[in-house]
Design a protein around this motif. Structure first.
Motif, PDB file in Angstrom:
ATOM      1  N   PRO A  72       0.854  -1.388   0.276  1.00  0.00           N
ATOM      2  CA  PRO A  72       0.305   0.100   0.259  1.00  0.00           C
ATOM      3  C   PRO A  72       1.006   1.293  -0.062  1.00  0.00           C
ATOM      4  CG  PRO A  72       0.353  -1.020   1.686  1.00  0.00           C
ATOM      5  CD  PRO A  72       0.580  -1.769   1.320  1.00  0.00           C
ATOM      6  N   ILE A  73       1.703   1.236  -1.033  1.00  0.00           N
ATOM      7  CA  ILE A  73       2.312   2.849  -1.857  1.00  0.00           C
ATOM      8  C   ILE A  73       2.289   3.631  -2.637  1.00  0.00           C
ATOM      9  CG2 ILE A  73       5.272   2.846  -1.061  1.00  0.00           C
ATOM     10  CD1 ILE A  73       5.914   0.785  -0.163  1.00  0.00           C
TER      11      ILE A  73
ATOM     12  N   LYS B 161       2.029   6.854   2.058  1.00  0.00           N
ATOM     13  CA  LYS B 161       1.434   5.795   2.683  1.00  0.00           C
ATOM     14  C   LYS B 161      -0.252   5.764   1.166  1.00  0.00           C
ATOM     15  CE  LYS B 161       2.500   4.528   7.266  1.00  0.00           C
ATOM     16  NZ  LYS B 161       1.929   4.846   8.754  1.00  0.00           N
ATOM     17  N   ARG B 162      -0.466   4.710   1.512  1.00  0.00           N
ATOM     18  CA  ARG B 162      -1.432   4.650   0.506  1.00  0.00           C
ATOM     19  C   ARG B 162      -2.936   5.386   1.586  1.00  0.00           C
ATOM     20  NH1 ARG B 162      -2.537  -0.677  -2.321  1.00  0.00           N
ATOM     21  NH2 ARG B 162      -1.365   0.361  -3.394  1.00  0.00           N
ATOM     22  N   ASP B 163      -2.961   4.985   2.812  1.00  0.00           N
ATOM     23  CA  ASP B 163      -3.891   5.519   3.402  1.00  0.00           C
ATOM     24  C   ASP B 163      -3.465   6.621   3.940  1.00  0.00           C
ATOM     25  OD1 ASP B 163      -4.774   3.384   4.226  1.00  0.00           O
ATOM     26  OD2 ASP B 163      -3.945   3.103   5.948  1.00  0.00           O
ATOM     27  N   LEU B 164      -3.189   8.110   3.691  1.00  0.00           N
ATOM     28  CA  LEU B 164      -2.647   9.213   3.639  1.00  0.00           C
ATOM     29  C   LEU B 164      -3.200   9.471   1.846  1.00  0.00           C
ATOM     30  CD1 LEU B 164      -1.820  11.537   5.536  1.00  0.00           C
ATOM     31  CD2 LEU B 164       0.174  10.828   3.455  1.00  0.00           C
ATOM     32  N   LEU B 165      -2.831   8.800   0.877  1.00  0.00           N
ATOM     33  CA  LEU B 165      -3.960   9.845  -0.116  1.00  0.00           C
ATOM     34  C   LEU B 165      -5.418   9.311   0.137  1.00  0.00           C
ATOM     35  CD1 LEU B 165      -2.226   9.469  -3.558  1.00  0.00           C
ATOM     36  CD2 LEU B 165      -4.639   7.856  -3.537  1.00  0.00           C
ATOM     37  N   ARG B 166      -5.426   8.407   0.341  1.00  0.00           N
ATOM     38  CA  ARG B 166      -7.483   7.429   0.733  1.00  0.00           C
ATOM     39  C   ARG B 166      -8.079   8.950   1.564  1.00  0.00           C
ATOM     40  NH1 ARG B 166      -8.714   1.580   3.075  1.00  0.00           N
ATOM     41  NH2 ARG B 166     -11.177   1.759   3.112  1.00  0.00           N
TER      42      ARG B 166
ATOM     43  N   ALA C 289      -1.575   5.879 -11.777  1.00  0.00           N
ATOM     44  CA  ALA C 289      -3.222   5.870 -10.996  1.00  0.00           C
ATOM     45  C   ALA C 289      -3.968   6.615  -9.995  1.00  0.00           C
ATOM     46  CB  ALA C 289      -3.488   4.493 -11.730  1.00  0.00           C
ATOM     47  N   GLU C 290      -2.974   5.822  -8.920  1.00  0.00           N
ATOM     48  CA  GLU C 290      -3.362   6.421  -7.127  1.00  0.00           C
ATOM     49  C   GLU C 290      -3.068   8.410  -7.608  1.00  0.00           C
ATOM     50  OE1 GLU C 290      -3.802   3.427  -3.884  1.00  0.00           O
ATOM     51  OE2 GLU C 290      -1.909   3.096  -5.508  1.00  0.00           O
TER      52      GLU C 290
END
Length: 300
Positions: free
Chosen positions: A73-74, A220-225, A290-291
């Motif tokens: 999740p990066i 971190k993916r959670d930061l973007l999310r 993409a993210e």
């Protein structure tokens, strides 16, 4: 009563384009950086890739490619933090080889910290594309595994004995050549395998228009999310830090920022990572970005 702003654990090396951040000259009203200056910086990469230890981190591009392959999740941002021309990074000891050229490498032992190390991957590409070396004809001696536990090295890669180090082996003549980066020794008996390496690197750039990317910026993916606003602010802050250290007239921009500027070099990195069996399939740059594009497309 005022709301406190978030503090982001950040692993980052000091470069001209990050100096304003690390020195505190440039800050953001949206968040605080909690900087972790780890030396050598590659010691950050395994904990970031495996356990996402930091909110914001520098990461070797080949480590990211493997992290992407294994669904970590990066999220990759279009910010190059470090790159260099790699032609001078494969060296030999003249005490044991009076001459060693790329054409003499088949059957030789070459040491590299890890098979997946970014510098090693770029050097293998140079040897393959510019000197027609079949890199599987070399015995690659490694001293560390991949930053990703899921990865297994190809069969032509051998692990050195526990506790043995690359540079002492090179100095003792136990390997024919070694791939070194920031730890290249300043020793007159250590010479580059590739002749006229500095000019060869510049000629490669002039021919291709590309740069050999070493490290890029990830979050971190959670930061973007959960806080896409912070990711936008992070990108803008890094962009401001780069603007505070402009590229000299006539110099090559070795730390580009923005999707269009980083895409061509990143495409080559993906291609050679696949060719060298570092990743299981050839990704597209659009996949990798993409993210981050969901929150940065209008900025980057």
């Amino acid at each position: 009563m005022t709301n406190s702003i978030p503090t982001l654990a950040t692993a980052l090396k000091r470069y001209p384009t990050t100096e304003a951040l690390l020195s505190g000259k440039l800050t953001s009203p949206a968040f605080n950086f909690d900087f972790h200056e780890v030396e050598p910086i590659h010691d950050v990469f395994k904990p970031m890739a495996r356990e996402q230890r930091y909110d914001v981190s520098e990461l070797a591009i080949f480590t990211f490619l493997q992290a992407y392959a294994y669904n970590k999740p990066i999220v990759l941002l279009p910010v190059v933090l470090a790159s260099r021309f790699q032609h001078g990074c494969i060296v030999y000891n003249t005490d044991y080889n009076k001459e060693l050229t790329p054409e003499m490498l088949p059957g030789k032992k070459i040491g590299v910290r890890a098979y997946t190390q970014t510098t090693g991957a770029w050097v293998r590409n140079i040897l393959s594309q510019e000197h027609a070396l079949d890199f599987e004809s070399v015995e690659w001696i490694i001293f560390e595994g991949s930053h990703l536990a899921e990865y297994t090295e190809p069969s032509f890669v051998k692990r050195a004995a526990p506790g043995v180090k690359l540079l002492p082996m090179l100095m003792a003549g136990e390997i024919d050549a070694g791939i070194l980066g920031n730890d290249l020794p300043n020793d007159p008996k250590i010479k580059a395998v590739i002749p006229d390496a500095a000019n060869a690197g510049r000629a490669w750039h002039d021919k291709t228009g590309l740069i050999p990317i070493n490290h890029m910026l990830v979050v971190k993916r959670d930061l973007l999310r959960f806080r896409p606003d912070l990711v936008r602010n992070i990108y803008q802050t890094f962009k401001q830090a780069k603007e505070a250290a402009p590229v000299a007239p006539g110099a090559i921009d070795m730390r580009p920022i923005g999707y269009d500027k980083v895409t061509p070099s990143l495409e080559l990195a993906i291609q050679l990572a696949y060719e060298q069996q570092i990743i299981p399939r050839r990704f597209t740059v659009d996949e990798l970005f993409a993210e981050s594009r969901t929150v940065l497309d209008d900025l980057a």
